[in-house]
Design a protein around this motif. Structure first.
Motif, PDB file in Angstrom:
ATOM      1  N   PHE A 176       6.928 -18.915  44.256  1.00 52.12           N
ATOM      2  CA  PHE A 176       6.627 -19.655  45.485  1.00 52.12           C
ATOM      3  C   PHE A 176       7.285 -21.019  45.409  1.00 52.12           C
ATOM      4  N   LEU A 177       8.089 -21.334  46.399  1.00 52.56           N
ATOM      5  CA  LEU A 177       8.804 -22.601  46.400  1.00 52.56           C
ATOM      6  C   LEU A 177       8.197 -23.545  47.415  1.00 52.56           C
ATOM      7  N   LYS A 178       8.059 -24.804  46.986  1.00 53.46           N
ATOM      8  CA  LYS A 178       7.542 -25.831  47.888  1.00 53.46           C
ATOM      9  C   LYS A 178       8.315 -27.092  47.573  1.00 53.46           C
ATOM     10  N   ASP A 179       8.805 -27.756  48.580  1.00 51.86           N
ATOM     11  CA  ASP A 179       9.626 -28.959  48.392  1.00 51.86           C
ATOM     12  C   ASP A 179      10.741 -28.707  47.379  1.00 51.86           C
ATOM     13  N   ASP A 180      11.385 -27.553  47.490  1.00 56.27           N
ATOM     14  CA  ASP A 180      12.487 -27.175  46.611  1.00 56.27           C
ATOM     15  C   ASP A 180      12.122 -27.056  45.139  1.00 56.27           C
ATOM     16  N   LYS A 181      10.825 -26.950  44.864  1.00 53.11           N
ATOM     17  CA  LYS A 181      10.418 -26.741  43.467  1.00 53.11           C
ATOM     18  C   LYS A 181       9.585 -25.476  43.383  1.00 53.11           C
ATOM     19  N   ILE A 182       9.508 -24.924  42.170  1.00 52.29           N
ATOM     20  CA  ILE A 182       8.625 -23.768  42.005  1.00 52.29           C
ATOM     21  C   ILE A 182       7.190 -24.273  41.948  1.00 52.29           C
ATOM     22  N   LYS A 183       6.387 -23.816  42.888  1.00 54.46           N
ATOM     23  CA  LYS A 183       4.979 -24.233  42.912  1.00 54.46           C
ATOM     24  C   LYS A 183       4.178 -23.356  41.966  1.00 54.46           C
ATOM     25  N   THR A 184       4.420 -22.068  42.043  1.00 52.30           N
ATOM     26  CA  THR A 184       3.699 -21.139  41.181  1.00 52.30           C
ATOM     27  C   THR A 184       4.408 -19.788  41.220  1.00 52.30           C
ATOM     28  N   SER A 185       3.934 -18.855  40.414  1.00 51.07           N
ATOM     29  CA  SER A 185       4.563 -17.531  40.444  1.00 51.07           C
ATOM     30  C   SER A 185       3.491 -16.467  40.303  1.00 51.07           C
ATOM     31  N   GLU A 186       3.856 -15.249  40.638  1.00 53.76           N
ATOM     32  CA  GLU A 186       2.926 -14.126  40.486  1.00 53.76           C
ATOM     33  C   GLU A 186       3.586 -13.044  39.662  1.00 53.76           C
ATOM     34  N   PRO A 187       2.806 -12.373  38.819  1.00 53.45           N
ATOM     35  CA  PRO A 187       3.384 -11.384  37.899  1.00 53.45           C
ATOM     36  C   PRO A 187       3.870 -10.141  38.623  1.00 53.45           C
ATOM     37  N   ILE A 188       4.534  -9.309  37.876  1.00 49.98           N
ATOM     38  CA  ILE A 188       5.131  -8.118  38.454  1.00 49.98           C
ATOM     39  C   ILE A 188       4.077  -7.187  39.035  1.00 49.98           C
ATOM     40  N   LEU A 189       3.067  -6.865  38.232  1.00 50.02           N
ATOM     41  CA  LEU A 189       2.006  -6.016  38.760  1.00 50.02           C
ATOM     42  C   LEU A 189       1.056  -6.926  39.505  1.00 50.02           C
ATOM     43  N   ARG A 190       1.064  -6.850  40.817  1.00 53.61           N
ATOM     44  CA  ARG A 190       0.460  -7.929  41.580  1.00 53.61           C
ATOM     45  C   ARG A 190      -1.028  -7.822  41.772  1.00 53.61           C
ATOM     46  N   ARG A 191      -1.553  -6.608  41.638  1.00 48.82           N
ATOM     47  CA  ARG A 191      -2.968  -6.489  41.964  1.00 48.82           C
ATOM     48  C   ARG A 191      -3.726  -7.439  41.058  1.00 48.82           C
ATOM     49  N   ASP A 192      -4.356  -8.432  41.639  1.00 46.08           N
ATOM     50  CA  ASP A 192      -5.036  -9.411  40.835  1.00 46.08           C
ATOM     51  C   ASP A 192      -6.100  -8.751  39.993  1.00 46.08           C
ATOM     52  N   PHE A 193      -6.378  -9.369  38.883  1.00 44.61           N
ATOM     53  CA  PHE A 193      -7.243  -8.736  37.910  1.00 44.61           C
ATOM     54  C   PHE A 193      -8.659  -8.564  38.441  1.00 44.61           C
ATOM     55  N   VAL A 194      -9.048  -7.318  38.598  1.00 42.94           N
ATOM     56  CA  VAL A 194     -10.406  -7.015  39.043  1.00 42.94           C
ATOM     57  C   VAL A 194     -10.989  -6.128  37.958  1.00 42.94           C
ATOM     58  N   SER A 195     -11.952  -6.645  37.208  1.00 42.59           N
ATOM     59  CA  SER A 195     -12.363  -5.918  36.009  1.00 42.59           C
ATOM     60  C   SER A 195     -12.950  -4.553  36.342  1.00 42.59           C
ATOM     61  N   SER A 196     -13.540  -4.414  37.514  1.00 46.08           N
ATOM     62  CA  SER A 196     -14.131  -3.108  37.842  1.00 46.08           C
ATOM     63  C   SER A 196     -13.063  -2.033  38.088  1.00 46.08           C
ATOM     64  N   ASP A 197     -11.806  -2.432  38.190  1.00 41.46           N
ATOM     65  CA  ASP A 197     -10.727  -1.447  38.317  1.00 41.46           C
ATOM     66  C   ASP A 197     -10.541  -0.650  37.026  1.00 41.46           C
ATOM     67  N   PHE A 198     -11.011  -1.210  35.913  1.00 44.22           N
ATOM     68  CA  PHE A 198     -10.666  -0.652  34.606  1.00 44.22           C
ATOM     69  C   PHE A 198     -11.819   0.092  33.960  1.00 44.22           C
ATOM     70  N   PRO A 199     -11.523   1.184  33.267  1.00 43.54           N
ATOM     71  CA  PRO A 199     -12.559   1.780  32.429  1.00 43.54           C
ATOM     72  C   PRO A 199     -12.793   0.863  31.231  1.00 43.54           C
ATOM     73  N   ASP A 200     -13.946   1.013  30.568  1.00 46.21           N
ATOM     74  CA  ASP A 200     -14.306   0.116  29.468  1.00 46.21           C
ATOM     75  C   ASP A 200     -13.252   0.018  28.382  1.00 46.21           C
ATOM     76  N   THR A 201     -12.685   1.167  27.987  1.00 41.00           N
ATOM     77  CA  THR A 201     -11.735   1.150  26.878  1.00 41.00           C
ATOM     78  C   THR A 201     -10.519   0.298  27.236  1.00 41.00           C
ATOM     79  N   LYS A 202     -10.057   0.453  28.469  1.00 40.11           N
ATOM     80  CA  LYS A 202      -8.893  -0.307  28.912  1.00 40.11           C
ATOM     81  C   LYS A 202      -9.246  -1.786  29.012  1.00 40.11           C
TER      82      LYS A 202
END
Ligand SMILES: *Cc1c(COP(=O)(O)O)cnc(C)c1O
Length: 630
Positions: A367-393
């Protein structure tokens, strides 16, 4: 500009986004607000960053496709109203209500189920009625609209905050758009109330349609800087927000008559220098662009040659003799026209909406703001939601995250095993804690048992209740009492002197309440323990809520002991322990065994009272306590 070496990446220019919002806002009248549509991860631009930027620039609401998308924004602490544009399923109702999302209503069955759920929680919910005025997709058909609206008005816990419809062709068919508008107005005219929000226009509609009778519009594609028609291009100035870039990964030459790519769809008719770019249709660079599109390399357009593969394309770089491996190429960008989303989509008669929501989907996003990188997002975009995962994972994820942070697998294992596994892996264990823990103990002389002090105790704390009962336990030996330490339905334990007869006379409950409601109790001797069972019909409804416990007892404590210990057996936030002796407090020694944020809470001594306390937001870990020695 991009700090890390990525195989491909998207750049989201938030300055352009804000510029577009300004242009679109200038088309609104004073009473019109806007909702930012962030469905499908904001058309592939990143829902969270786009939402934030839109909210900062005046959006009053966000629009998402479904409750999952709304929940993701809630996880990221986005607290504004969020409208779910598509119809929801009845089994999504609890998620919708508990995440404070606003559903749209297209049919009565769903509305009734929603209302029933809200009644059961004694909660009201805002809804928007979705009318189908010609889109022929979701929404109630115009002829049944009044019936639905009347029925929803009669559902006690639903409040109609908005009524909306959706245009089918506001960018190109102004006649049909007018027809839809008229249908919508006719329904609105027959209402005997005015909902807070009336809305029909998507972003193209903002430019082309009549909106005076509405007070909300929904910004989508134009806010991302993509023109939807020639008419729109003439009427508003916007800038593309997304670019998609990669690098040349290999440079080769082909002789005359050689083929490039699958199925030999491209055969050279002259010697050719060409490059491989590690991007294909799996990155959202559409297969239909095969042999059609161009990419920008050192300010020159280079044609894509041959078929788009899953993970690669080839481009003719004969026009750029100085090209080298690693050179950056722009596959989608704000200039020249050949690589804008609408023009790429036009090449294959495709949809620019589809193109931007797919392109760069396995790339990092900056994300660019004022010609600078403000922030970035990882390749796998689904934000971390712990209930998505089984316990072992989940365990693996947590462990590897700690390992990475601490840069030591050994220490990470220790942290994980000792702390997290104990807290989280043992599922039967409730992680509850007590708040504002207050324990007052008062000794007075006893005439009937001169060897003992008459001891009154008052225990108070706040805690979430998980059962409609609890126990208080009293025993003669600490080993007996220990059996109750791990039980989460035992709220208070008292160790009685071994010489004292275990009976109701020697340990009396003088008062027990939850939220001020007096509790019923009965006493039972179990082995050599006195078990007092507390319950009340009236606390059933409080399960799951934080309540105030208050338990007062009267008992006896041997004079010969010369010390009294108060244990804190649970995670506790805010402690206040007082001990009133018949002796002057100066003669009493205090031994603190606190673990937590502070080892030595404040001690206040006054006449014969000793008070140990922390501020109400200080944490004390289990197995803390204090010994009073006299
Ligand atoms: C997607 C969507 C929008 C946004 O449309 P644009 O054409 O992208 O402006 C508006 N309203 C509804 C109901 C939508 O589903």
């Amino acid at each position: 500009m991009i700090p890390e070496k990525d195989r491909s990446w998207s750049e989201i220019n938030l300055d352009h986004f804000e510029y577009n919002l300004e242009q679109l806002k200038s088309l609104l009248n004073n009473s019109e607000n806007f909702m930012q549509i962030v469905k499908a991860d904001a058309y592939g631009h990143g829902a969270f960053e786009i939402a934030e930027s839109a909210l900062r620039n005046g959006a009053v609401m966000l629009g998402v496709a479904n409750c999952d998308e709304g929940m993701l924004l809630r996880y990221q602490q986005v607290n504004c109203p969020i409208l779910i544009l598509s119809p929801s399923f009845s089994d999504e109702i609890s998620k919708i209500v508990n995440n404070n999302l606003t559903p749209s209503i297209s049919n009565l069955d769903f509305a009734i189920n929603l209302n029933n759920y809200c009644v059961s929680l004694n909660k009201e919910i805002m809804v928007h009625i979705n009318l189908d005025t010609g889109m022929g997709r979701s929404g109630i058909e115009a002829e049944f609209a009044m019936d639905l609206i009347r029925s929803v008005i009669n559902l006690s816990n639903l409040k109609i905050e908005g009524i909306f419809s959706h245009f089918a062709a506001s960018e190109s068919d102004l006649l049909f758009t007018q027809k839809q508008t008229n249908r919508f107005k006719r329904i609105l005219d027959s209402l005997n109330f005015k909902p807070c929000y009336i809305h029909i226009s998507n972003s193209s509609g903002v430019v082309t349609a009549e909106n005076d009778f509405c007070n909300l519009v929904r910004f989508g594609i134009l806010s991302f800087g993509i023109y939807t028609s020639k008419t729109i291009r003439e009427k508003v100035d916007i800038k593309p927000v997304m670019s998609f870039k990669s690098r040349l990964s290999q440079i080769k030459t082909a002789k005359v008559g050689e083929s490039i790519g699958y199925n030999q769809t491209f055969v050279t008719n002259r010697p050719l220098r060409y490059a491989i770019i590690p991007v294909g249709y799996a990155d959202g660079y559409d297969f239909m662009l095969s042999n059609l599109s161009q990419v920008l390399l050192r300010d020159e357009l280079c044609p894509v040659i041959g078929r788009i593969s899953m993970d690669m394309i080839a481009v003719d770089i004969s026009g750029v003799p100085e090209a080298q491996v690693d050179d950056i190429v722009t596959l989608l960008g704000d200039h020249p026209d050949e690589i804008t989303a609408e023009n790429l989509a036009t090449l294959y008669n495709g949809s620019s909406y589809e193109l931007i929501s797919q392109i760069g989907r396995r790339a990092k996003r900056y994300f660019l703001k004022d010609d600078k990188i403000k922030t970035s997002e990882p390749i796998l975009r689904r934000d971390f939601v712990s209930s998505d995962f089984p316990d072992t994972k989940l365990n693996l994820v947590i462990e590897s995250a700690i390992t990475q942070r601490l840069q030591s697998r050994e220490v990470a294992n220790l942290v994980y095993d000792e702390i997290l596994r104990k807290l989280f892996a043992d599922k039967d264990k409730d992680i509850s804690y007590r708040k504002d823990f207050k324990h007052e103990i008062v000794f007075t002389e006893s005439t009937e048992f001169p060897e003992y002090y008459r001891t009154t105790t008052t225990l108070q704390f706040n805690k979430k209740i998980t059962h409609d009962y609890f126990y208080v336990v009293c025993a003669n030996s600490s080993s007996e009492l220990a059996r109750y330490f791990l039980r989460n339905d035992v709220e208070y334990r008292w160790l009685l002197d071994e010489n004292v007869l275990l009976s109701e006379k020697m340990f009396t409950i003088t008062d027990a309440r939850i939220n001020g409601i007096p509790l019923d109790y009965n006493i039972k001797v179990n082995n050599s323990c006195l078990e007092i069972f507390f319950t009340s019909e009236k606390i059933k409804d409080l399960i799951g809520q934080e309540v105030n416990f208050s338990i007062s007892t009267e008992t006896f404590y041997p004079r010969k002991n010369h010390q009294l210990t108060v244990y804190i057996s649970e995670l506790t936030k805010g402690v206040h322990i007082s001990f009133k002796h018949v002796k002057n407090a100066e003669n009493i020694e205090i031994i603190q065994i606190f673990s937590g944020q502070k080892k030595f809470p404040e001690i206040i001594s006054e006449n014969n009272i000793l008070l140990i306390k922390t501020s109400s937001n200080e944490w004390i870990f289990p197995n803390s306590g204090v010994v009073f020695a006299y």
